[in-house]
Motif scaffolding. Structure first.
Motif, PDB file in Angstrom:
ATOM      1  N   TYR A  14     -39.854  10.207  47.137  1.00 16.17           N
ATOM      2  CA  TYR A  14     -39.514   8.103  46.430  1.00 16.17           C
ATOM      3  C   TYR A  14     -41.426   7.491  46.812  1.00 16.17           C
ATOM      4  CZ  TYR A  14     -36.812   4.114  45.146  1.00 16.17           C
ATOM      5  OH  TYR A  14     -36.294   3.192  45.231  1.00 16.17           O
ATOM      6  N   ARG A  15     -41.498   6.985  46.117  1.00 15.87           N
ATOM      7  CA  ARG A  15     -42.436   5.974  46.772  1.00 15.87           C
ATOM      8  C   ARG A  15     -42.526   4.733  47.544  1.00 15.87           C
ATOM      9  NH1 ARG A  15     -48.026   8.073  42.871  1.00 15.87           N
ATOM     10  NH2 ARG A  15     -48.521  10.093  43.614  1.00 15.87           N
ATOM     11  N   HIS A  16     -41.567   3.773  46.523  1.00 16.70           N
ATOM     12  CA  HIS A  16     -40.923   2.265  46.311  1.00 16.70           C
ATOM     13  C   HIS A  16     -41.302   2.156  48.304  1.00 16.70           C
ATOM     14  CE1 HIS A  16     -40.795   1.281  42.719  1.00 16.70           C
ATOM     15  NE2 HIS A  16     -39.819   1.544  42.157  1.00 16.70           N
ATOM     16  N   PRO A  17     -40.146   2.665  48.697  1.00 18.64           N
ATOM     17  CA  PRO A  17     -40.586   2.012  50.563  1.00 18.64           C
ATOM     18  C   PRO A  17     -41.357   1.600  51.434  1.00 18.64           C
ATOM     19  CG  PRO A  17     -38.377   3.889  49.615  1.00 18.64           C
ATOM     20  CD  PRO A  17     -39.375   3.432  48.833  1.00 18.64           C
ATOM     21  N   SER A  18     -42.582   2.931  51.078  1.00 17.16           N
ATOM     22  CA  SER A  18     -43.459   3.553  51.843  1.00 17.16           C
ATOM     23  C   SER A  18     -44.857   2.295  50.645  1.00 17.16           C
ATOM     24  CB  SER A  18     -44.027   4.901  51.654  1.00 17.16           C
ATOM     25  OG  SER A  18     -44.712   4.972  50.351  1.00 17.16           O
ATOM     26  N   ILE A  19     -44.691   1.988  49.751  1.00 13.46           N
ATOM     27  CA  ILE A  19     -45.413   0.803  48.589  1.00 13.46           C
ATOM     28  C   ILE A  19     -44.765  -0.698  49.371  1.00 13.46           C
ATOM     29  CG2 ILE A  19     -45.857   0.109  46.791  1.00 13.46           C
ATOM     30  CD1 ILE A  19     -46.607   2.905  45.704  1.00 13.46           C
ATOM     31  N   GLY A  20     -43.829  -0.563  49.569  1.00 11.92           N
ATOM     32  CA  GLY A  20     -42.952  -1.777  49.629  1.00 11.92           C
ATOM     33  C   GLY A  20     -43.633  -2.469  50.998  1.00 11.92           C
ATOM     34  N   CYS A  21     -43.419  -0.960  52.127  1.00  8.43           N
ATOM     35  CA  CYS A  21     -43.873  -1.445  53.485  1.00  8.43           C
ATOM     36  C   CYS A  21     -44.865  -2.123  53.604  1.00  8.43           C
ATOM     37  CB  CYS A  21     -43.296  -0.523  54.280  1.00  8.43           C
ATOM     38  SG  CYS A  21     -41.358  -0.439  54.662  1.00  8.43           S
ATOM     39  N   ALA A  22     -45.900  -1.352  53.145  1.00  8.29           N
ATOM     40  CA  ALA A  22     -47.288  -1.646  53.350  1.00  8.29           C
ATOM     41  C   ALA A  22     -47.929  -3.267  52.695  1.00  8.29           C
ATOM     42  CB  ALA A  22     -48.674  -0.474  52.844  1.00  8.29           C
ATOM     43  N   LEU A  23     -47.432  -3.391  51.920  1.00  5.95           N
ATOM     44  CA  LEU A  23     -47.550  -4.650  50.777  1.00  5.95           C
ATOM     45  C   LEU A  23     -46.946  -6.257  52.040  1.00  5.95           C
ATOM     46  CD1 LEU A  23     -46.904  -4.163  47.173  1.00  5.95           C
ATOM     47  CD2 LEU A  23     -48.907  -4.626  48.194  1.00  5.95           C
ATOM     48  N   LEU A  24     -44.900  -5.428  52.620  1.00  7.45           N
ATOM     49  CA  LEU A  24     -45.199  -6.740  53.297  1.00  7.45           C
ATOM     50  C   LEU A  24     -45.960  -6.282  54.684  1.00  7.45           C
ATOM     51  CD1 LEU A  24     -43.260  -8.277  53.800  1.00  7.45           C
ATOM     52  CD2 LEU A  24     -41.206  -6.890  54.947  1.00  7.45           C
ATOM     53  N   ALA A  25     -46.330  -5.524  55.138  1.00  5.77           N
ATOM     54  CA  ALA A  25     -47.260  -5.988  56.633  1.00  5.77           C
ATOM     55  C   ALA A  25     -48.153  -6.376  56.520  1.00  5.77           C
ATOM     56  CB  ALA A  25     -47.574  -3.984  57.126  1.00  5.77           C
ATOM     57  N   ARG A  26     -49.322  -6.044  55.068  1.00  4.14           N
ATOM     58  CA  ARG A  26     -50.661  -6.992  54.105  1.00  4.14           C
ATOM     59  C   ARG A  26     -50.344  -8.337  54.459  1.00  4.14           C
ATOM     60  NH1 ARG A  26     -53.681  -3.286  50.575  1.00  4.14           N
ATOM     61  NH2 ARG A  26     -52.517  -3.839  48.904  1.00  4.14           N
ATOM     62  N   HIS A  27     -49.040  -8.830  54.313  1.00  6.06           N
ATOM     63  CA  HIS A  27     -48.303 -10.367  54.109  1.00  6.06           C
ATOM     64  C   HIS A  27     -47.592 -10.800  54.500  1.00  6.06           C
ATOM     65  CE1 HIS A  27     -51.049 -10.400  49.914  1.00  6.06           C
ATOM     66  NE2 HIS A  27     -50.413  -9.079  49.695  1.00  6.06           N
ATOM     67  N   ALA A  28     -47.328 -10.243  55.354  1.00  5.12           N
ATOM     68  CA  ALA A  28     -46.376 -10.697  56.836  1.00  5.12           C
ATOM     69  C   ALA A  28     -47.107 -10.256  58.146  1.00  5.12           C
ATOM     70  CB  ALA A  28     -44.826 -10.840  57.093  1.00  5.12           C
ATOM     71  N   PRO A  29     -46.939 -11.072  59.173  1.00  7.24           N
ATOM     72  CA  PRO A  29     -47.680 -10.674  60.750  1.00  7.24           C
ATOM     73  C   PRO A  29     -46.439  -9.538  60.888  1.00  7.24           C
ATOM     74  CG  PRO A  29     -47.333 -13.083  61.048  1.00  7.24           C
ATOM     75  CD  PRO A  29     -47.023 -12.408  59.542  1.00  7.24           C
ATOM     76  N   ARG A  30     -46.151  -9.175  62.213  1.00 11.79           N
ATOM     77  CA  ARG A  30     -45.838  -8.520  63.658  1.00 11.79           C
ATOM     78  C   ARG A  30     -45.031  -9.279  63.861  1.00 11.79           C
ATOM     79  NH1 ARG A  30     -45.085  -3.486  65.639  1.00 11.79           N
ATOM     80  NH2 ARG A  30     -44.310  -3.438  67.370  1.00 11.79           N
ATOM     81  N   GLY A  31     -43.334  -9.245  63.799  1.00  5.63           N
ATOM     82  CA  GLY A  31     -42.628 -10.051  64.862  1.00  5.63           C
ATOM     83  C   GLY A  31     -42.149 -11.244  63.393  1.00  5.63           C
ATOM     84  N   THR A  32     -42.464 -11.293  62.371  1.00  7.66           N
ATOM     85  CA  THR A  32     -41.897 -12.039  60.990  1.00  7.66           C
ATOM     86  C   THR A  32     -40.069 -11.717  61.057  1.00  7.66           C
ATOM     87  OG1 THR A  32     -43.858 -11.888  60.433  1.00  7.66           O
ATOM     88  CG2 THR A  32     -41.554 -12.181  58.693  1.00  7.66           C
ATOM     89  N   GLY A  33     -40.066 -12.423  60.846  1.00  7.41           N
ATOM     90  CA  GLY A  33     -38.215 -12.429  61.551  1.00  7.41           C
ATOM     91  C   GLY A  33     -37.199 -13.473  60.792  1.00  7.41           C
ATOM     92  N   PRO A  34     -36.300 -14.075  60.365  1.00  6.26           N
ATOM     93  CA  PRO A  34     -35.605 -12.514  59.643  1.00  6.26           C
ATOM     94  C   PRO A  34     -35.917 -12.510  58.364  1.00  6.26           C
ATOM     95  CG  PRO A  34     -34.199 -14.359  59.357  1.00  6.26           C
ATOM     96  CD  PRO A  34     -35.063 -14.823  60.148  1.00  6.26           C
ATOM     97  N   VAL A  35     -35.977 -10.554  58.164  1.00  8.40           N
ATOM     98  CA  VAL A  35     -36.296 -10.052  56.303  1.00  8.40           C
ATOM     99  C   VAL A  35     -35.253  -9.614  56.089  1.00  8.40           C
ATOM    100  CG1 VAL A  35     -37.463  -8.553  55.509  1.00  8.40           C
ATOM    101  CG2 VAL A  35     -38.677  -9.313  57.932  1.00  8.40           C
ATOM    102  N   LEU A  36     -34.834 -10.030  54.807  1.00 10.61           N
ATOM    103  CA  LEU A  36     -33.704  -9.410  54.254  1.00 10.61           C
ATOM    104  C   LEU A  36     -34.822  -8.726  52.918  1.00 10.61           C
ATOM    105  CD1 LEU A  36     -30.645  -9.486  53.013  1.00 10.61           C
ATOM    106  CD2 LEU A  36     -32.028 -11.135  51.381  1.00 10.61           C
ATOM    107  N   ASP A  37     -33.847  -6.710  53.600  1.00 10.28           N
ATOM    108  CA  ASP A  37     -34.242  -6.526  52.155  1.00 10.28           C
ATOM    109  C   ASP A  37     -32.923  -6.016  51.242  1.00 10.28           C
ATOM    110  OD1 ASP A  37     -33.864  -3.464  51.346  1.00 10.28           O
ATOM    111  OD2 ASP A  37     -33.590  -2.426  53.231  1.00 10.28           O
ATOM    112  N   ALA A  38     -33.127  -6.649  49.995  1.00 11.56           N
ATOM    113  CA  ALA A  38     -32.355  -6.906  48.904  1.00 11.56           C
ATOM    114  C   ALA A  38     -31.980  -5.952  47.752  1.00 11.56           C
ATOM    115  CB  ALA A  38     -32.813  -7.672  48.277  1.00 11.56           C
ATOM    116  N   GLY A  39     -30.538  -5.584  47.903  1.00  3.48           N
ATOM    117  CA  GLY A  39     -30.569  -3.719  47.575  1.00  3.48           C
ATOM    118  C   GLY A  39     -31.875  -2.807  48.685  1.00  3.48           C
ATOM    119  N   CYS A  40     -30.546  -2.966  49.421  1.00  3.06           N
ATOM    120  CA  CYS A  40     -31.484  -2.206  50.832  1.00  3.06           C
ATOM    121  C   CYS A  40     -30.528  -0.441  50.691  1.00  3.06           C
ATOM    122  CB  CYS A  40     -30.906  -2.761  52.241  1.00  3.06           C
ATOM    123  SG  CYS A  40     -28.599  -2.365  51.872  1.00  3.06           S
TER     124      CYS A  40
END
Length: 207
Positions: free
Chosen positions: A42-68
């Protein structure tokens, strides 16, 4: 196996016709979900995390995992420095597994596509992987996810190409208050599961 057809728990999830049927199918799958999805590559979680890390800096929050679901993303989001992380899901069984992992500040049993009990701009970023797919959630969930995302914040979504081509992309590009800032090439989310329809991942930016 024909394209788009799946057996076992995955087939039951995709064949569900109503939210309560989707929830029941995931409740029954919760105990073995992580192992089965890992076996499918299953690849969706790793691809999603990579994209979020590219578009939001470390320390960003709160973050919602919608459909966790079982909380596959929770640990990874924490490792990447996003905090606090909240999750929502329709399935009580999946949420119980997610809760046992201790990675979420809060968990909510809620259905996407319905009004959500969060304030406007409540989340600095939203991520939703494996949700916009066959028999699950469509573009009707977008307005609420956009509403609860902070101005300037990213939304990372994975979307089945069958859903994307059936009008999701058109609706998205015509919605006010959000822009598509990145989209991946189509990819197969479960290489180990024959017949998987490709998906793509998209990053939206709240205006």
């Amino acid at each position: 196996m024909s394209i788009g057809h799946h057996d076992g728990h995955l087939g039951k999830v995709y064949d569900a016709q109503a939210p309560e049927q989707v929830a029941a199918a995931y409740d029954a799958w919760a105990a073995s979900y992580d192992a089965e999805m890992a076996a499918a590559g299953y690849r969706h979680p790793s691809i999603g995390c990579a994209l979020l890390a590219r578009h939001a800096p470390r320390g960003t929050g709160p973050v919602l995992d919608a459909g966790c679901g079982t909380g596959l993303l929770g640990d990874w989001l924490g490792i990447l420095g996003f905090a606090p992380v909240e999750g929502l899901d329709l399935s009580a069984g999946m949420l119980a597994v997610a809760r046992s992992k201790g990675s979420y500040a809060r968990l909510h049993q809620l259905a996407l596509g319905q009004p959500l009990p969060f304030a406007d701009g409540a989340f600095a970023a939203v991520i939703s992987t494996g949700v916009f797919t066959t028999g699950h959630v469509g573009a009707e969930a977008l307005p609420e996810l956009i509403r609860i995302t902070r101005a300037g914040g990213p939304m990372v979504l994975t979307v089945k190409t069958s859903l994307w081509d059936a009008g999701f992309s058109t609706i998205l590009t015509t919605m006010a208050g959000v822009a598509v800032v990145e989209a991946t090439a189509p990819y197969v989310s479960m290489p180990g599961e024959t017949g998987t329809i490709p998906s793509l991942a998209v990053v939206l930016r709240r205006g």
